[in-house]
Design a protein around this motif. Structure first.
Motif, short mmCIF file in Angstrom:
data_model
loop_
_atom_site.label_atom_id
_atom_site.label_comp_id
_atom_site.label_asym_id
_atom_site.label_seq_id
_atom_site.Cartn_x
_atom_site.Cartn_y
_atom_site.Cartn_z
N MET A 1 -48.82 31.45 6.86
CA MET A 1 -48.65 32.48 7.64
C MET A 1 -50.11 32.63 7.65
O MET A 1 -50.89 32.30 7.02
N ALA A 2 -51.09 33.38 8.85
CA ALA A 2 -52.23 33.65 9.38
C ALA A 2 -52.68 34.58 9.76
O ALA A 2 -51.48 34.82 10.44
N VAL A 3 -53.55 35.37 8.80
CA VAL A 3 -53.73 36.98 9.56
C VAL A 3 -55.08 36.77 10.58
O VAL A 3 -56.25 36.55 9.59
N LYS A 4 -55.47 36.89 11.59
CA LYS A 4 -56.40 36.75 11.98
C LYS A 4 -56.71 38.31 12.89
O LYS A 4 -55.93 38.72 13.41
N GLU A 5 -58.03 38.69 12.82
CA GLU A 5 -59.28 39.95 13.26
C GLU A 5 -58.84 39.50 14.54
O GLU A 5 -59.43 38.50 14.98
N ILE A 6 -59.21 40.08 15.65
CA ILE A 6 -59.08 39.69 16.77
C ILE A 6 -60.55 40.31 17.10
O ILE A 6 -60.80 40.98 17.29
N TRP A 7 -61.51 39.31 17.83
CA TRP A 7 -62.37 39.68 17.45
C TRP A 7 -62.76 40.44 18.88
O TRP A 7 -62.25 39.77 20.17
N LEU A 8 -63.41 42.31 18.81
CA LEU A 8 -63.76 42.32 20.08
C LEU A 8 -64.93 42.61 21.15
O LEU A 8 -65.93 43.15 19.92
N LEU A 34 -42.80 34.58 23.09
CA LEU A 34 -42.70 32.97 22.91
C LEU A 34 -42.75 32.61 22.05
O LEU A 34 -43.77 30.76 22.21
N ARG A 35 -42.28 32.51 20.90
CA ARG A 35 -42.58 32.36 19.17
C ARG A 35 -41.87 30.80 19.38
O ARG A 35 -42.49 29.71 18.66
N ASP A 36 -40.57 30.29 20.57
CA ASP A 36 -39.90 29.34 20.55
C ASP A 36 -40.67 28.46 20.96
O ASP A 36 -39.97 27.66 20.90
N HIS A 37 -41.65 28.23 21.94
CA HIS A 37 -42.08 26.95 22.30
C HIS A 37 -42.78 26.01 22.04
O HIS A 37 -43.55 26.97 20.90
N PRO A 38 -42.43 24.85 22.41
CA PRO A 38 -42.78 23.85 21.03
C PRO A 38 -44.61 24.64 21.47
O PRO A 38 -45.42 23.51 20.71
N ASN A 39 -45.15 24.14 22.24
CA ASN A 39 -46.77 24.21 22.99
C ASN A 39 -47.59 25.40 22.69
O ASN A 39 -48.83 25.10 22.94
N ILE A 40 -46.95 26.39 21.70
CA ILE A 40 -47.64 27.67 21.61
C ILE A 40 -47.57 28.01 19.98
O ILE A 40 -46.53 27.62 19.60
N VAL A 41 -48.66 28.50 19.90
CA VAL A 41 -48.01 28.72 18.07
C VAL A 41 -47.82 29.98 17.67
O VAL A 41 -47.94 31.03 18.78
N THR A 55 -54.15 39.76 14.66
CA THR A 55 -51.92 39.09 14.32
C THR A 55 -52.02 38.51 13.28
O THR A 55 -52.85 37.94 12.70
N VAL A 56 -50.16 37.81 13.56
CA VAL A 56 -50.52 37.79 12.26
C VAL A 56 -49.29 36.53 12.98
O VAL A 56 -48.00 36.24 14.17
N MET A 57 -49.24 35.38 12.73
CA MET A 57 -48.82 33.96 13.54
C MET A 57 -48.55 32.59 12.31
O MET A 57 -49.58 33.33 11.46
N ARG A 58 -48.00 32.02 12.93
CA ARG A 58 -48.70 30.66 12.24
C ARG A 58 -48.98 30.30 12.25
O ARG A 58 -50.03 29.80 12.30
N LEU A 59 -49.36 29.21 10.76
CA LEU A 59 -50.66 29.24 10.42
C LEU A 59 -50.42 27.21 10.98
O LEU A 59 -49.58 26.91 10.03
N VAL A 60 -51.33 27.23 11.85
CA VAL A 60 -51.15 25.80 11.93
C VAL A 60 -52.48 24.94 11.06
O VAL A 60 -54.16 25.15 10.71
N ASP A 61 -52.21 23.71 10.50
CA ASP A 61 -53.18 22.97 9.64
C ASP A 61 -54.00 22.22 10.69
O ASP A 61 -53.64 21.20 11.67
N GLY A 62 -55.68 22.49 10.37
CA GLY A 62 -56.24 21.45 11.20
C GLY A 62 -57.47 21.81 10.90
O GLY A 62 -58.57 21.88 10.54
#
Length: 103
Positions: A1-8, A34-41, A55-62
């Motif tokens: 999981m990744a927790v990211k602050e949304i910069w405003l 849209l979380r089940d879409h294969p091209n969207i985190v 936002t709480v989202m899937r962690l993408v290694d990269g």
């Protein structure tokens, strides 16, 4: 999981800040649909803590695009031509805002 602050960007008023937080939270929740879409985190949730949206989202290694370009050099034109939207300025986030999928 990744927790990211949304910069405003700085707001000129409390009302404008609240509007931006509401919009950012709504967009994150729409992305969660849209979380089940294969091209969207996958975005799992959006929360606001002390007036700051997260936002709480899937962690993408990269790595960032900047890191990739430093290590590997420019991308071949043929590769970019296959998926121009992926590499356009509009869709690539600056290093400080996030990561991209390892190229």
């Amino acid at each position: 999981m990744a927790v990211k602050e949304i910069w405003l960007p700085p707001a000129g008023s409390d009302e404008l800040h609240r509007e931006r937080v509401t919009r950012a939270t709504r967009e994150a929740r729409n992305a969660a649909k849209l979380r089940d879409h294969p091209n969207i985190v996958a975005v799992h949730d959006a929360v606001v803590e002390n007036g700051v949206p997260w936002t709480v989202m899937r962690l993408v290694d990269g790595c960032s695009l900047e890191e990739h370009l430093r290590a590997e050099g420019p991308l071949p034109a043929a590769r970019v031509a296959k998926r121009p939207a992926l590499y356009s300025r509009r869709w690539v986030r600056p290093t400080r805002w996030g990561s991209c999928i390892r190229m």
